[in-house]
Design a protein around this motif. Sequence first.
Motif, PDB file in Angstrom:
ATOM      1  N   ILE A 349       0.848  -1.187   0.000  1.00  0.00           N
ATOM      2  CA  ILE A 349       0.000   0.000   0.000  1.00  0.00           C
ATOM      3  C   ILE A 349       0.882   1.235   0.000  1.00  0.00           C
ATOM      4  CG2 ILE A 349      -1.918  -1.123   1.197  1.00  0.00           C
ATOM      5  CD1 ILE A 349      -0.969   0.262   3.766  1.00  0.00           C
ATOM      6  N   LYS A 350       0.318   2.344  -0.466  1.00  0.00           N
ATOM      7  CA  LYS A 350       1.036   3.613  -0.467  1.00  0.00           C
ATOM      8  C   LYS A 350       0.157   4.657   0.197  1.00  0.00           C
ATOM      9  CE  LYS A 350       3.867   4.761  -3.685  1.00  0.00           C
ATOM     10  NZ  LYS A 350       4.513   5.192  -4.959  1.00  0.00           N
ATOM     11  N   SER A 351       0.746   5.388   1.152  1.00  0.00           N
ATOM     12  CA  SER A 351       0.029   6.434   1.879  1.00  0.00           C
ATOM     13  C   SER A 351       0.940   7.634   2.017  1.00  0.00           C
ATOM     14  CB  SER A 351      -0.400   5.926   3.262  1.00  0.00           C
ATOM     15  OG  SER A 351      -0.978   6.958   4.023  1.00  0.00           O
ATOM     16  N   ASP A 352       0.448   8.816   1.609  1.00  0.00           N
ATOM     17  CA  ASP A 352       1.241  10.046   1.669  1.00  0.00           C
ATOM     18  C   ASP A 352       2.579   9.884   0.962  1.00  0.00           C
ATOM     19  OD1 ASP A 352      -0.751  11.305   3.129  1.00  0.00           O
ATOM     20  OD2 ASP A 352       0.075  10.666   5.049  1.00  0.00           O
ATOM     21  N   GLY A 353       2.600   9.140  -0.107  1.00  0.00           N
ATOM     22  CA  GLY A 353       3.805   8.979  -0.904  1.00  0.00           C
ATOM     23  C   GLY A 353       4.764   7.929  -0.397  1.00  0.00           C
ATOM     24  N   VAL A 354       4.418   7.250   0.692  1.00  0.00           N
ATOM     25  CA  VAL A 354       5.294   6.232   1.276  1.00  0.00           C
ATOM     26  C   VAL A 354       4.690   4.860   1.025  1.00  0.00           C
ATOM     27  CG1 VAL A 354       6.361   5.356   3.382  1.00  0.00           C
ATOM     28  CG2 VAL A 354       6.090   7.826   3.047  1.00  0.00           C
ATOM     29  N   GLY A 355       5.460   3.980   0.396  1.00  0.00           N
ATOM     30  CA  GLY A 355       4.998   2.629   0.150  1.00  0.00           C
ATOM     31  C   GLY A 355       5.445   1.685   1.244  1.00  0.00           C
ATOM     32  N   ARG A 356       4.580   0.739   1.580  1.00  0.00           N
ATOM     33  CA  ARG A 356       4.900  -0.267   2.582  1.00  0.00           C
ATOM     34  C   ARG A 356       4.380  -1.611   2.095  1.00  0.00           C
ATOM     35  NH1 ARG A 356       3.395   4.307   5.546  1.00  0.00           N
ATOM     36  NH2 ARG A 356       4.988   5.035   7.035  1.00  0.00           N
ATOM     37  N   THR A 366       9.547 -13.366   6.294  1.00  0.00           N
ATOM     38  CA  THR A 366       8.645 -12.278   5.938  1.00  0.00           C
ATOM     39  C   THR A 366       8.863 -11.099   6.877  1.00  0.00           C
ATOM     40  OG1 THR A 366       6.980 -13.826   5.123  1.00  0.00           O
ATOM     41  CG2 THR A 366       6.240 -11.592   5.658  1.00  0.00           C
ATOM     42  N   ILE A 367       9.301  -9.985   6.318  1.00  0.00           N
ATOM     43  CA  ILE A 367       9.484  -8.758   7.091  1.00  0.00           C
ATOM     44  C   ILE A 367       8.885  -7.602   6.299  1.00  0.00           C
ATOM     45  CG2 ILE A 367      11.594  -9.595   8.198  1.00  0.00           C
ATOM     46  CD1 ILE A 367      13.191  -7.782   6.338  1.00  0.00           C
ATOM     47  N   GLY A 368       8.732  -6.474   6.961  1.00  0.00           N
ATOM     48  CA  GLY A 368       8.166  -5.302   6.312  1.00  0.00           C
ATOM     49  C   GLY A 368       9.228  -4.446   5.638  1.00  0.00           C
ATOM     50  N   TYR A 369       8.842  -3.765   4.568  1.00  0.00           N
ATOM     51  CA  TYR A 369       9.738  -2.872   3.828  1.00  0.00           C
ATOM     52  C   TYR A 369       9.058  -1.523   3.654  1.00  0.00           C
ATOM     53  CZ  TYR A 369      12.480  -7.033   2.698  1.00  0.00           C
ATOM     54  OH  TYR A 369      13.240  -8.175   2.782  1.00  0.00           O
ATOM     55  N   GLU A 370       9.891  -0.472   3.533  1.00  0.00           N
ATOM     56  CA  GLU A 370       9.398   0.870   3.250  1.00  0.00           C
ATOM     57  C   GLU A 370      10.009   1.357   1.946  1.00  0.00           C
ATOM     58  OE1 GLU A 370       9.713   3.812   6.244  1.00  0.00           O
ATOM     59  OE2 GLU A 370       8.831   2.574   7.815  1.00  0.00           O
ATOM     60  N   ASP A 371       9.206   2.040   1.153  1.00  0.00           N
ATOM     61  CA  ASP A 371       9.612   2.560  -0.152  1.00  0.00           C
ATOM     62  C   ASP A 371       9.423   4.074  -0.111  1.00  0.00           C
ATOM     63  OD1 ASP A 371       9.995   3.231  -2.779  1.00  0.00           O
ATOM     64  OD2 ASP A 371       8.555   1.796  -3.601  1.00  0.00           O
ATOM     65  N   ARG A 372      10.533   4.813  -0.005  1.00  0.00           N
ATOM     66  CA  ARG A 372      10.474   6.272   0.079  1.00  0.00           C
ATOM     67  C   ARG A 372      11.461   6.878  -0.926  1.00  0.00           C
ATOM     68  NH1 ARG A 372       8.788   8.565   5.417  1.00  0.00           N
ATOM     69  NH2 ARG A 372       8.080   6.857   6.747  1.00  0.00           N
ATOM     70  N   LYS A 375      13.906   4.743  -2.748  1.00  0.00           N
ATOM     71  CA  LYS A 375      14.775   3.857  -1.982  1.00  0.00           C
ATOM     72  C   LYS A 375      13.913   2.895  -1.175  1.00  0.00           C
ATOM     73  CE  LYS A 375      18.579   7.148  -1.470  1.00  0.00           C
ATOM     74  NZ  LYS A 375      19.494   6.400  -2.353  1.00  0.00           N
ATOM     75  N   ILE A 376      14.328   1.640  -1.138  1.00  0.00           N
ATOM     76  CA  ILE A 376      13.606   0.626  -0.377  1.00  0.00           C
ATOM     77  C   ILE A 376      14.522   0.085   0.709  1.00  0.00           C
ATOM     78  CG2 ILE A 376      12.503  -1.636  -0.454  1.00  0.00           C
ATOM     79  CD1 ILE A 376      11.635  -1.045  -3.293  1.00  0.00           C
ATOM     80  N   LEU A 377      14.071   0.179   1.958  1.00  0.00           N
ATOM     81  CA  LEU A 377      14.800  -0.352   3.110  1.00  0.00           C
ATOM     82  C   LEU A 377      13.840  -1.170   3.955  1.00  0.00           C
ATOM     83  CD1 LEU A 377      16.875   2.764   4.275  1.00  0.00           C
ATOM     84  CD2 LEU A 377      17.651   0.866   2.844  1.00  0.00           C
ATOM     85  N   ALA A 378      14.402  -1.992   4.840  1.00  0.00           N
ATOM     86  CA  ALA A 378      13.572  -2.732   5.778  1.00  0.00           C
ATOM     87  C   ALA A 378      12.850  -1.759   6.703  1.00  0.00           C
ATOM     88  CB  ALA A 378      14.426  -3.693   6.588  1.00  0.00           C
ATOM     89  N   GLN A 379      11.642  -2.117   7.082  1.00  0.00           N
ATOM     90  CA  GLN A 379      10.864  -1.271   7.989  1.00  0.00           C
ATOM     91  C   GLN A 379      11.439  -1.419   9.392  1.00  0.00           C
ATOM     92  OE1 GLN A 379       6.684  -2.006   7.738  1.00  0.00           O
ATOM     93  NE2 GLN A 379       6.122  -0.079   8.701  1.00  0.00           N
TER      94      GLN A 379
END
Length: 730
Positions: A349-356, A366-372, A375-379
């Motif tokens: 999902i993407k909220s306020d320009g941030v993908g998760r 299975t871990i979470g990731y952030e897309d800002r 750049k994609i890094l682990a959450q």
Amino acid sequence: MALTKTTVTGRVPLPTDLVLPYGQIWFTLRSLDVDKASRNVLMPVTVTAAVGKDGTFRIDLWPNARGDRGTVYDVSAHLKVGAGRPDLAVPMGPVVVPEAGPVDISALLQIPVSAPTPPDVLAQVLAAAAVTEGVQASAAQVRQDRIATENAAAAAGNALPAKYTRATKALLDAVQGAAANDIGFVTAPEASGGGYYSYSGTAWVYIGQGALAGKADAIALTALEKSIEQQFRPKVDPGKIGLILATDAANKPLLAIDQNGRILGDFVIPESDEPEVPPVEFPVSGDPGEHLVDLFVDESGHTLLAIDTRTGTLWPPTSPDEEETPPPVGGTTVEFYEPAWLGNAWQAIKSDGVGRFLSDAWRGKTIGYEDRNGKILAQTPSVAVGVAAFGGGASGVAASTKEPYRWHLVNEALAQPERPGAAQASAAAWLDRQGALARAWHTMIAVTEAVPSTVEADALEGSAKRTALMTRIAAAVAAAEAFGKTVVFDRLHLSLLEGAPATLELTADSNYAAVGNSLRLAIAETTGQGEAPAVVVSQSAGTRSNGASEVILAEGRLHIRHFSLGFLVTTPRYPFALQAGTAGTLTADAALRLAEIEAHALEAVQAGGEWYPPSLETATRAGAVITARFYTLSSLVLDDPTKHGFAVDGVTNGATITSVTVNGDLATITMSAVPTGTLTLRYAFGETADRGDGFPANRGSLRDSWSAPSANFPNETLYRRALSGRVAVQ
């Protein structure tokens, strides 16, 4: 000329004797001063002492009683109250540190340190009396006790309740049965030794002048009383508890968090005639950050359900109705999207320009990731941990890390590190330890500025390499902020003077102290963090053919000589293998072993414990036996008595070492005959022969009792080896 220093100690529990460990006591010199004897100019800065898990602290300070300008130390306690919460800052007052010690902070805080007005003097007397009688007393009893103290002090004509009053200093010296921190008063004029003295346990130490010239008015007394009541015994309504953290056997709350986010530890229903202490308000934002107490987490440590300690409510909220702050007009847009990702991606999902999204791309877990911002890094938590490395030693060695932590370990541009080195190895080893302990991982930002064969000029302010390091740290701060994170550098790995082996011990010591402190303060200023990073040093070993550089000796004493500057000496480097064809460069595997030990050291210190390898302190001779005493955390162990590492210099009659044994903190060296000459004992230092086995010339098999299994080398054990050292034999 070196400064004279006095040891100041103390204990800072709460009124219930509950201890908030791992905080600091700050001593801030109020203004510039000049030492009368040495003419050193003292800078008006803050130095800190760590509060241990028992609530005690210890620090060696310049005795400002020796100053020309009469400045004071402003003392305050900064105690840890929980993750994500600001420190509890408690002003303790100004003090003057005497020349003789050790001295307890409680004695210093009772002494007027300037020429205050009469109400100020009485306020300090009454505050000391209140602490003596106990802040748990009722308001009426406190008032009665303070009035009695006032009358007694006025009758005696003294500003302090002196236990012994004598006409001259000689008569005070003759007192029998005095206990440490007792107060004495000499009525003679100041020029003849008159004034206040504190008993150190062996002698009376002069601590100042002062006379009770008047009485505080009722308004000042009432204000002081209210201040003490509010500071030490807040009235808390049990009905406002948001989260109970601990109870006694009868289920009575002992430690809790109220609905305003305060830490509570004393539950007293407010009296009708006294207003409740206003609660401290913390801003509540949409992102709880580290204000969460986890209830359920997934296998990677990501929070699924928690309690927000600022509000006492569940997080995430179950419905919009539970939000305290109305959402902005128009709400928040949430949309499904396809991340630029080659692996599996679920719940993207993407909220306020941030993908998760979730993925099993890392180790099949299975871990979470952030897309800002592409750049994609682990959450991870909102605070990223920075690691810096500067200089020679292992700084430029690409350690053979087994796990690159692709989405957790990055450089200052939040990309994969292109120049692996000591900072990257340290960060990887730290993540190894956090994983082994099932703790949450943070994003680690590693910055290494390697300077082979360093000399003094390489580390001075304004040098090219130092400027490059600070530029990269500033870039890390900006990149982290753009990714929605705050970066805090908690360690600086430092290795200096590798290219200047002829540097004398005291010169090397001064260089390390000046460079280490200025760099750590510059890093803190650049990042905006409240506490400067630890300065991590592994003691160098010289080369495979020469281990006689006194830089080695200086490095082995940094944590003792400069404790207040944050030095952490983790291990000697003589047990580690060298790369073929080099004079003293560690192998990739050796650099990884070194990083593992440093991770254990940092873990111990950051948890409020201690870490220091055994260090040679003294040596005495009785006949043919030399007894060496080591400063050590646990009993000494000698792995191989035939390769002990000791040597005795200055022998004129040919006596040699025949055996070495250890017991507790002592090593016993037996000689073949009673040695003659001016003797010096060395351990793992001063060797000048290449033994052809791929290790430094210096070596030894002494350690303490600590050990841990290696995370990267199966069936291998890590040890805390003794530091290289040299002392005169007495």
